[in-house]
Scaffold this active site. Structure first.
Site, PDB file in Angstrom:
ATOM      1  N   CYS A 160       0.740  -1.407   0.139  1.00 35.21           N
ATOM      2  CA  CYS A 160       0.035   0.118  -0.038  1.00 35.21           C
ATOM      3  C   CYS A 160       0.680   1.263  -0.176  1.00 35.21           C
ATOM      4  CB  CYS A 160      -1.055   0.005   1.176  1.00 35.21           C
ATOM      5  SG  CYS A 160      -1.417  -1.662   1.612  1.00 35.21           S
ATOM      6  N   ARG A 210       5.919 -11.477   5.877  1.00 34.37           N
ATOM      7  CA  ARG A 210       5.326 -11.020   7.344  1.00 34.37           C
ATOM      8  C   ARG A 210       5.944 -12.243   8.176  1.00 34.37           C
ATOM      9  NH1 ARG A 210      -0.795  -9.777   5.490  1.00 34.37           N
ATOM     10  NH2 ARG A 210      -0.330  -8.104   4.014  1.00 34.37           N
ATOM     11  N   GLN A 245       0.932 -11.404  -3.015  1.00 35.50           N
ATOM     12  CA  GLN A 245      -0.493 -11.040  -3.237  1.00 35.50           C
ATOM     13  C   GLN A 245      -0.988 -10.381  -4.686  1.00 35.50           C
ATOM     14  OE1 GLN A 245      -0.594  -7.564  -0.334  1.00 35.50           O
ATOM     15  NE2 GLN A 245      -2.126  -8.785   0.909  1.00 35.50           N
ATOM     16  N   ASP A 256      -2.500  -8.016  -5.396  1.00 32.59           N
ATOM     17  CA  ASP A 256      -2.930  -6.992  -4.776  1.00 32.59           C
ATOM     18  C   ASP A 256      -3.365  -5.697  -5.809  1.00 32.59           C
ATOM     19  OD1 ASP A 256      -3.335  -5.050  -2.671  1.00 32.59           O
ATOM     20  OD2 ASP A 256      -1.096  -5.003  -1.982  1.00 32.59           O
ATOM     21  N   HIS A 267      -5.125  -1.609  -5.631  1.00 38.68           N
ATOM     22  CA  HIS A 267      -5.688  -0.488  -4.714  1.00 38.68           C
ATOM     23  C   HIS A 267      -6.662   0.348  -5.777  1.00 38.68           C
ATOM     24  CE1 HIS A 267      -2.526  -1.506  -1.943  1.00 38.68           C
ATOM     25  NE2 HIS A 267      -3.350  -1.030  -0.976  1.00 38.68           N
ATOM     26  N   LYS A 308     -14.953  -3.707   5.654  1.00 36.91           N
ATOM     27  CA  LYS A 308     -14.541  -4.712   4.482  1.00 36.91           C
ATOM     28  C   LYS A 308     -15.409  -5.836   4.152  1.00 36.91           C
ATOM     29  CE  LYS A 308     -12.222  -7.634   7.848  1.00 36.91           C
ATOM     30  NZ  LYS A 308     -10.884  -8.571   8.393  1.00 36.91           N
ATOM     31  N   HIS A 318      -8.551  -1.247  -0.888  1.00 36.39           N
ATOM     32  CA  HIS A 318      -7.358  -2.476  -0.870  1.00 36.39           C
ATOM     33  C   HIS A 318      -8.331  -3.614  -1.412  1.00 36.39           C
ATOM     34  CE1 HIS A 318      -4.787  -5.529  -0.010  1.00 36.39           C
ATOM     35  NE2 HIS A 318      -5.668  -6.076   0.890  1.00 36.39           N
TER      36      HIS A 318
END
Lengths: 593, 593
Positions: free
Chosen positions: A286, A315, A333, A335, A337, A422, A468
């Site tokens: 992000c 992580r 990911q 991912d 945005h 979410k 996200h």
């Protein structure tokens, strides 16, 4: 000491009671046993013990037998409460050191009393007492169908520095039929274990010198992973997303600015130093995307941005919690945005939801559960961002779900992350297990921290919405789930080898080679098992590798320019003109079925 | 003090002489100037000075004028040698502190004498003397055409802890015509600077909080990068390569085992800690691939393996040496390792070379220079691995090049890396600059260190050959080169927006929209510039963005269902039926032209 599960109250009681009776049975077998925790869990229970020797598989039926005896006696469960000091003295007297520690913990937390459950036999005599919150059934006779399944080591309080206890797992159901069905499912799940299949099908491996939780993708696994990534990424691009790409490390300055060091520090790896400055591996993509947004002045005309990145993040997970591909230390990911104006919000969420469903259905996930997590209106101070934005976000999430036909979504008040509401999407796999995969999440934190704005039609600066979303979630975890979902039998469009050619004898190899080259020319990754081994052995090898199609080639096939195709999924064999099957397979692969 | 360049002996002399005369001129202008180093470089020379004030651009013509005067006087260059002690005394006397230090360094290295060049004018009088290895021309009158181009700061000895000197750069050629051509090329190169175009075309950016040398790929740049990666990766898969995928960090145990800590440690970033163990970012993918090879027993039947990975690696570069995309701290290699039997070596090298040429030609690199680096037969002990293997590898490299028509390859004896011989491929870009891109490299180190073997037909263990190859090299660097090669005008198959629709007035927008949707449906990333601005401004905007095709749409086009296409490259405008141009563009994109 038992945590709550989400079962019906009756099943909850049964699981706790089973754990209780298990402890009682173990104490009968090992009077010197010390009891740890014994909670109810999904579909069953476990109990941790310190025992004078390591359990062997043959112990479990013996313990079960003792449990049966207790059940037969139909002992009553008697609940009572004692002052905490007196409780500790009692637990100490019966040498239950771990229980003493647990009771002391409760005392420190400010509890005045401790709850116990005691078994009382038909003669009114106590046979076993355990410190326990319950709830319990009325008596041991009501226990239903149960089975002890396996044992495992478990640190006391999950702390690697405390003693390792022995954990006994069991499952329990109201009826024997339900238990049998569950055990069958467990058996099926065991066969599908992605760690087992990962080795058998040569999909991935781990290496001690490389480090725990860091998968090495072998060619076949990397191919599947690549195809999934390619499919997802190209689908996003075709749906109005633009790619971006960012590094795997950044200066601590970024993580401090974004708030990750404060709020997410425990999941981040330690610093590495470059030119006397500290850098950290990225746990999320992000902040980089935000930086790129802020690279220049943005106008309302340009929005929405939909920026996607196959971003590999790192992580921290404790070594004890690592599990094959489903819990790793580094993962990619899918991912993205979405950065948009308030008036674009609903349309963007609708599109994101549609895309989610399309992606999941491509992999055969049809049974989908939507979970909406919103702010706790009683505890607004725990969540950042202004009220109106939260309201618009939450209302729009609900509206979009309802309009898309998901009227029975799970609604979790207070379950939102501190930075926004979410939707989490859970899917049922082919044997009915639920997995959380996709997530669509608002972020009110980063736009504020980094001062993200766009120039509106009115000429003033406005703060955009930032959403996200990751539809596969972690590619590694998704692959783990997918291996189990397909039981390793990947459909032709994902299979590293969609078809293998098996000439019956050496004389058939030339024709097999010719046909194979035609398949390869069309981009189909065909292989041949030449006649260096018996036909039976080669067919079994292809079965073991779960290759979607086997093309067996003998005299008849050479003569008729045909292929005898064995379909792995249906186990049926059919004859096709070679050219026709090539077309059919090409179509199957291109349509991602 | 001058290093050697690869120019002709005459040009080499001219460059050194120019540097010498530059120093002489600067001393005339600033008598208190202290001289640093002044080497000959590619196409010219530079000299470092400590000066009483910072130079301004206007100083350069003044210095040039003084140089011209010295040239006009046709002073003779007189070479002589002095004992080192006497030299140091002399240099100290004329207050040339840096030269004194350099002379002391030479003394420490064991030199007995120092070489000087002195200018002697027509009257036989010395006008300037410099400590210098030469070679020099006969006299200043022979200097040819030269020009001072720019200045820059430069640390003494490149050491950030030593004083910052002022560097004056110059170029020189035998004739004014060559100089003019070179200056024109420099001008062109400046326009094509990928850092400038990267900002103008919104391809990538850097951010201080993220860290130096870590590019953030903005949507348009990330799209081009993605297309290049997709093209290369799919080409590899279609050519018998299998994908693999490995993490970005590994335990130091791996880097110690591989020898990277010992031999490559300076290029690796510092440690980060996980569970009290040290991990390092990967500077190379090789050890992971070796680990996967060693995952199970390998048979001669399975070889060759060709394993490819778009692997992002992190290597330390000093902050002063970072340069846009061409020198970064993290980059993605189109890496692959070929692991094969000795009898497969030639075929594998031939295939690798063919693939290299195909890849490079796709990007319009036609002028290709092959560089073979082999062992120094006089210094075999500097290279690891057995003699026979080195010989087979070197001979095969040469054979394959010669058989492929590269008879005039550059042959560098002693230029091999310690672990194996290699081919480096250099290409000329569209303005004639040479760039080193592809590399095909033997590795005799890792197979030995990790004990890589396969079971041969004879049932015994054999060591395979391992070849590392990267054809684009670093994706980041390749993108930097490509931006300059294309001058930012990417061909349609790579362009983030291959076509932009420009309706003349609002009344033409509907038709433009309809046609654009047809293009988009075929996967062409079309954009529209609606009539919110003048036609001229919008055409200029599309020109600025170097969009390959502009489709201008007015009354005539709406009426005739046609498109007025402006081609960015040819600057020509032609009318096409819309459907016809769609087909043509689709073909152009799919054929990667």
């Amino acid at each position: 000491m038992a945590k709550k599960t989400s079962a019906s109250p009756e099943m909850e009681k049964m699981r706790h009671s089973c754990a209780h009776v298990l402890a009682q049975a173990v104490l009968q077998m090992f009077p010197e046993a010390k009891l740890g925790f014994g909670p109810a869990i999904e579909n069953g229970f476990y109990y941790d013990f310190e025992l004078p020797r390591t359990l062997i598989p043959e112990d479990l039926p013996l313990i079960e037998k003792k449990m049966k005896h207790i059940v037969k006696q139909n002992q009553k469960f008697k609940k009572y409460e004692k002052p905490i000091k007196e409780s500790i003295t009692f637990l100490d007297k019966i040498n239950q050191d771990y229980k003493v520690e647990a009771a002391n913990d409760l005392a420190k937390e400010g509890h005045d009393t401790i709850k116990f459950f005691e078994n009382v036999d038909q003669k009114g005599q106590g046979t076993f007492v355990d410190m326990c919150e319950g709830p319990h059934l009325e008596s041991t006779g009501k226990l239903g169908a149960y089975k002890l399944t396996h044992t495992a080591g478990a640190y006391w309080k999950g702390d690697e520095k405390r003693p390792m206890l022995q954990r006994i797992y069991g499952v329990c159901f109201a009826t024997q039929k339900e238990l049998d069905e569950h055990l069958k499912k467990l058996e099926e799940a065991k066969k599908r274990d992605h760690r087992k299949l990962g080795t058998e099908l040569e999909l991935f491996t781990f290496d001690e010198e490389v480090g725990a939780g860091l998968p090495l993708w072998l060619p076949k696994g990397a191919y599947i992973r690549h195809k999934i990534m390619e499919f997802a990424f190209n689908t996003y691009l075709a749906n109005g997303y633009d790619p971006v790409c960012t590094p795997h490390i950044a200066n601590v300055a970024l993580w401090s600015h974004s708030g990750h060091l404060d709020f997410y520090g425990d999941s981040m790896y330690g610093s590495l130093t470059i030119d006397e400055e500290e850098y950290r591996l990225k746990p999320m993509n992000c902040p980089f995307h935000v930086k790129m947004y802020n690279n220049t002045t943005r106008s309302y005309r340009e929005l929405p941005f939909r920026w996607t990145e196959m971003g590999t993040v790192y992580r921290y997970e404790r070594s004890g919690t690592l599990h094959g591909l489903t819990r790793v230390r580094g993962f990619t990911q899918d991912d993205a945005h979405i950065i948009c104006r308030p008036d674009q919000l609903k349309e963007e969420l609708r599109k994101a939801l549609d895309l989610t469903l399309f992606i999941l259905k491509t992999f055969g996930f049809e049974d989908i559960e939507m979970n909406v997590s919103v702010r706790d209106p009683e505890n607004k101070e725990k969540f950042i961002g202004d009220d109106k934005r939260w309201e618009q976000a939450e209302d729009t999430l609900k509206e979009v779900l309802e309009e898309s036909g998901f009227k029975d979504y799970v609604y979790d008040i207070g379950g939102a992350v501190f930075y926004g509401p979410k939707i989490d999407v859970k899917v049922a796999d082919s044997i009915g297990r639920m997995w959380q995969l996709s997530t669509i999440q608002f972020d009110f934190n980063l736009p504020e921290r980094f001062g993200m704005t766009y120039v509106g039609e009115d000429g003033n600066d406005h703060v955009p919405y930032m959403i996200h979303r990751a539809l596969l979630g972690s590619l590694e975890r998704f692959m783990g789930v997918l291996i189990e979902h397909y039981g390793g039998a990947f459909p032709a469009w994902l299979a590293p080898t969609p078809i293998v050619f098996i000439p019956v004898a050496q004389t058939h190899e030339k024709y097999a080679e010719e046909i194979m080259e035609k398949f390869k020319k069309e981009g189909i990754r065909a292989e041949m098992y030449p006649a260096t081994d018996t036909l039976g052995k080669r067919i079994r090898a292809a079965e073991m590798k779960k290759i979607p199609y086997m093309a067996v080639i003998g005299d008849k096939e050479v003569e008729g320019k045909s292929l005898a195709i064995r379909d792995y999924k249906t186990k049926k064999q059919n004859s096709y003109p070679a050219a026709k099957f090539l077309k059919q397979l090409e179509k199957e692969i291109s349509q991602q079925q």
